[in-house]
Each structure stands twice: as C-alpha cells, then as structure tokens.
Enzyme design. Structure first.
Site, PDB file in Angstrom:
ATOM      1  CD  GLU A   1      -4.194  -7.668  -5.176  1.00 35.99           C
ATOM      2  OE1 GLU A   1      -4.732  -8.733  -4.815  1.00 35.99           O
ATOM      3  OE2 GLU A   1      -4.356  -6.595  -4.584  1.00 35.99           O
TER       4      GLU A   1
ATOM      5  NE  ARG B   1      -4.113  -1.943   1.971  1.00 35.66           N
ATOM      6  CZ  ARG B   1      -4.888  -2.471   2.915  1.00 35.66           C
ATOM      7  NH1 ARG B   1      -4.692  -2.163   4.176  1.00 35.66           N
ATOM      8  NH2 ARG B   1      -5.853  -3.307   2.586  1.00 35.66           N
TER       9      ARG B   1
ATOM     10  CG  LEU C   1       4.981 -17.087  -0.656  1.00 36.70           C
ATOM     11  CD1 LEU C   1       4.853 -16.135  -1.828  1.00 36.70           C
ATOM     12  CD2 LEU C   1       3.788 -16.942   0.264  1.00 36.70           C
ATOM     13  N   GLY C   2       4.289 -21.666  -1.398  1.00 40.01           N
ATOM     14  CA  GLY C   2       3.303 -22.585  -1.944  1.00 40.01           C
ATOM     15  C   GLY C   2       2.733 -22.141  -3.281  1.00 40.01           C
ATOM     16  CE1 TYR C   3      -2.461 -24.368  -4.199  1.00 35.67           C
ATOM     17  CE2 TYR C   3      -3.117 -22.276  -3.267  1.00 35.67           C
ATOM     18  CZ  TYR C   3      -3.352 -23.619  -3.478  1.00 35.67           C
ATOM     19  OH  TYR C   3      -4.488 -24.195  -2.967  1.00 35.67           O
TER      20      TYR C   3
ATOM     21  CE1 TYR D   1      -9.269  -9.639  -5.309  1.00 33.64           C
ATOM     22  CE2 TYR D   1      -7.164 -10.652  -5.832  1.00 33.64           C
ATOM     23  CZ  TYR D   1      -7.904  -9.742  -5.105  1.00 33.64           C
ATOM     24  OH  TYR D   1      -7.289  -8.920  -4.214  1.00 33.64           O
TER      25      TYR D   1
ATOM     26  CB  CYS E   1     -17.320  -8.842   7.557  1.00 36.33           C
ATOM     27  SG  CYS E   1     -18.871  -9.640   7.110  1.00 36.33           S
TER      28      CYS E   1
ATOM     29  CG  ASP F   1     -11.227 -11.347  -1.917  1.00 36.43           C
ATOM     30  OD1 ASP F   1     -12.352 -10.845  -1.721  1.00 36.43           O
ATOM     31  OD2 ASP F   1     -10.272 -11.153  -1.157  1.00 36.43           O
TER      32      ASP F   1
ATOM     33  CB  CYS G   1     -25.239  -5.529   7.420  1.00 38.06           C
ATOM     34  SG  CYS G   1     -24.898  -7.295   7.294  1.00 38.06           S
TER      35      CYS G   1
END
Length: 359
Positions: free
Chosen positions: A43, A31, A86-88, A126, A198, A144, A214
DNA sequence: AATACGGGGAC
DNA sequence: GTCCCAGTATT
C-alpha cells in the site's frame, strides 16, 4: 448522517461488485499474502504509483526484508537502495519508522484499529483503511483516486475531488455502502474497477458489472465526472553537476535529510543562479573545496522534470587534489558507487560516466 | 486550504 | 507538452 442519499440497491451493488472482483481480479504479488506487514508495504509503494511499476519493487523488497523485524533492523542506505527509482523517498523512511514502532510498541503485530494504525508514520486515511480491510477484514473505508472517480460516477457526486474536503464525502459513502461480509473484496473491487473499467478517460461502461447501479451512466454523464480542478506551476533551476575524480575514486555528496530527494546521494552540484561561464566552474569548485579542481570539461547536458520542479543540468568531469571534503561528502570507488542510492538525474550522469569509462 | 514530494505511462 | 496514478506530511 450522510451528506446525500444513497439511491442504489446496496446489497445488489455489493454482490455485483464482489462477484466481478472474484472473477476478474488481477493476480498481483501482494494478493498472494495475508501478512499485514507485506500488505502494508504494498500500500505504501502503491501511493501515487502504478501497479506495473510497483510489482518488481515489491517482489525484491519482500525478498530482501521478509519480516517486519528484518525491515526494522535494516540499514537506511540499504533500504533506500531498494527504493531507488520508485520516487517519493520519504515513503521508505516513514515506512521503516512505522515498522520500528510496531516492532517495539506493538510487539511486532500491526495494530488492527484505525486510531492506532493511523498514528504510524506514513499511514494516512487511505492506507489505514486499506490495511485494515484487506489484511484484517475490517469494514473500514479506503478512499483513493480510483474510489473517488468510480463513486463520483455511480453516485453522481459533482464535488471537486481535488479539494481535500471532498474526500470525506466519499469516505461517508463507502462507510454506508461497504460490505460487512467481505470488506476486503469490496474495497479492492472498487479500486480494481477504477483501474480496469471505470478509467479516467473513455470508461468501458459496456463491460462494467455495476453499470445498472451507475447514475452517471444512466444520464450519459460518465465522461463529465469526476470534477477535478488542477493548477500547478513548474519552476526551473539550473545546476552544474560535477564528477570530481581523484585516482580511482569519485566525490559524492549526501543530500539533507529533509526536502527533495532526502538522504539520496548525488554528484556535488552547484546552482547556477546567474550566467556562469564554463571557465568559472573551476574557480567556484576550487573555492568551494578549498583545494585544486582542474581540467573541468562539460560532458553532458540534460533536463530532468519533477512534479513541481525542472532541473536543467550541465554535467562536468574534473580532477580534484588536496580537497577539503565536507562531512556530507565522501570519496567512493566504482564498486562503492554501485551501493549508493541515487535519483533519476544522478543516474543519467552516472550512465554518461560509465559509457565514457571514467568510473 | 495549499504546497511539496518522483517517476513513468497514456494521450 | 498535460494528466494521472492503490496519498501523506507539512505549513
């Protein structure tokens, strides 16, 4: 147009969400940049991966590959090493493929249309919307798991979010609701709300900036949403993992370029399809390598759980001589071993070897 | 529409 | 143990 009616005060909802986000957003490394390339990296890393896990990886990664062209030109082994843990791992390969295409076809500029950016490897619905809205301020949906959970409650959408088809409903909802003044804060605010307020279990409705909007809160149904079916089977496989030593080197093998842990390195493994006694390991090895493997000794035994698969691993150490080494294997020194990208179970084996002083 | 694809944290 | 996570590619 929409599959349902938006019953809330859209402008007030946008204002409440964006104001809350401006006030409460976490100070995250990605950010602090407006570079579409770096936002793209974040991302991809954040796909199915927690923020806290990603932070150190992201920092190291952008330091190692500061510009899009740095990554485009990077050696895949170096890239995978950065991604290790990190995987994937196909994310890393796809990211580089996408980056290379941007470097060549788009003169190094990340495209700013959904059609073009979606054509890049590893960029789905996404990620396309996330980069477009966050990096370029374009009012595109970025749906997402967080967004589906949050909106399922706010709009009282009871469709099963586990079904691929359902995502479209939420994309339409976001398209209708999104702020055109600040699409970035709107999309990030929705996700931040899902992460901080949430949450899946015990949502903090009393702290929620949009609880007055909501529907689920008004009907006391926030704990019943989202609807999500889940069913998965986990298979188990037995392996012998071999640390074969010759002098000061150890034999390593590179996994195939597709499938599980693609292109990662590992100690040679043999699947134990039937009951194999420890004594038979040496014979199998000697046969596999058309050479002499001796002094096999079991030094560890562990279980490693993947998403849909469990490895039950017996770790052996052995001596090798005159081995006929296939092209996907190589002898490496202890120093070279440190440079090879390896996955979780291989790290476990490596740790045992280091503790024993074998490598 | 289902399944493969990692790893870690929360409960 | 189970569930979930700033999902995508493949079949």
């Amino acid at each position: 147009m929409e599959a349902f009616k938006i019953a809330l005060d859209k402008l007030q909802f946008q204002k409440d969400l964006i104001s809350w986000f401006a006030e409460e957003k976490r100070d995250l490394p990605w950010r602090r940049t407006s570079d579409p390339y770096q936002i793209w990296i974040s991302e991809i890393m954040l796909q199915q991966t927690r923020v806290d896990t990603v932070i150190p990886y992201y920092k190291r990664f952008v330091e190692k590959f500061p510009t899009l062209r740095d990554l485009a030109e990077a050696d895949e082994e170096i890239l995978l090493k950065q991604w290790e843990g990190l995987g994937y791992y196909s994310r890393a390969r796809n990211l580089q493929a996408g980056v290379k295409e941007v470097a060549e076809k788009y003169d190094g500029i990340v495209p700013a249309s959904r059609k073009e950016i979606s054509s890049l490897k590893g960029v789905g619905p996404y990620t396309a919307g996330a980069v477009l809205s966050i990096a370029y301020g374009i009012p595109e949906h970025a749906v997402d798991g967080n967004v589906m959970r949050v909106l399922s409650r706010i709009l009282l959408i009871e469709e099963d979010i586990a079904k691929p088809k359902t995502r479209k409903i939420f994309e339409e909802a976001v398209t209708e609701l999104i702020s055109h003044e600040d699409p970035s804060s709107f999309n990030q605010g929705l996700m931040e709300l899902g992460a901080l307020i949430c949450t899946p279990t015990s949502p903090k409705c009393l702290l929620c900036p949009v609880r007055e909007h909501c529907a689920a809160f008004h009907e006391g149904k926030q704990h019943e949403l989202p609807t999500k079916t889940k069913a998965k089977k986990n298979k188990a496989v037995q392996y012998a993992m071999l640390a074969i030593l010759y002098g000061k080197s150890v034999l390593m093998e590179k996994r195939p370029s597709t499938g599980l842990l693609a292109n990662m390195w590992q100690f040679p493994m043999i699947e134990l399809t039937e009951e194999v006694l420890p004594l038979e390991i040496e014979e199998q090895l000697s046969e596999n390598f058309q050479g002499v493997v001796s002094n096999a000794e079991k030094i560890t035994s562990f279980k490693h759980v993947f998403s849909h698969l469990t490895w039950n691993v017996d770790g052996y150490i052995a001596k090798g001589q005159n081995l006929n080494v296939p092209s996907h294997m190589k002898w490496v020194t202890a120093e070279e071993l440190e440079l090879l990208p390896i996955s979780g179970p291989v790290q476990k084996m490596k740790a045992v070897l280091k503790q024993r002083g074998d490598v």
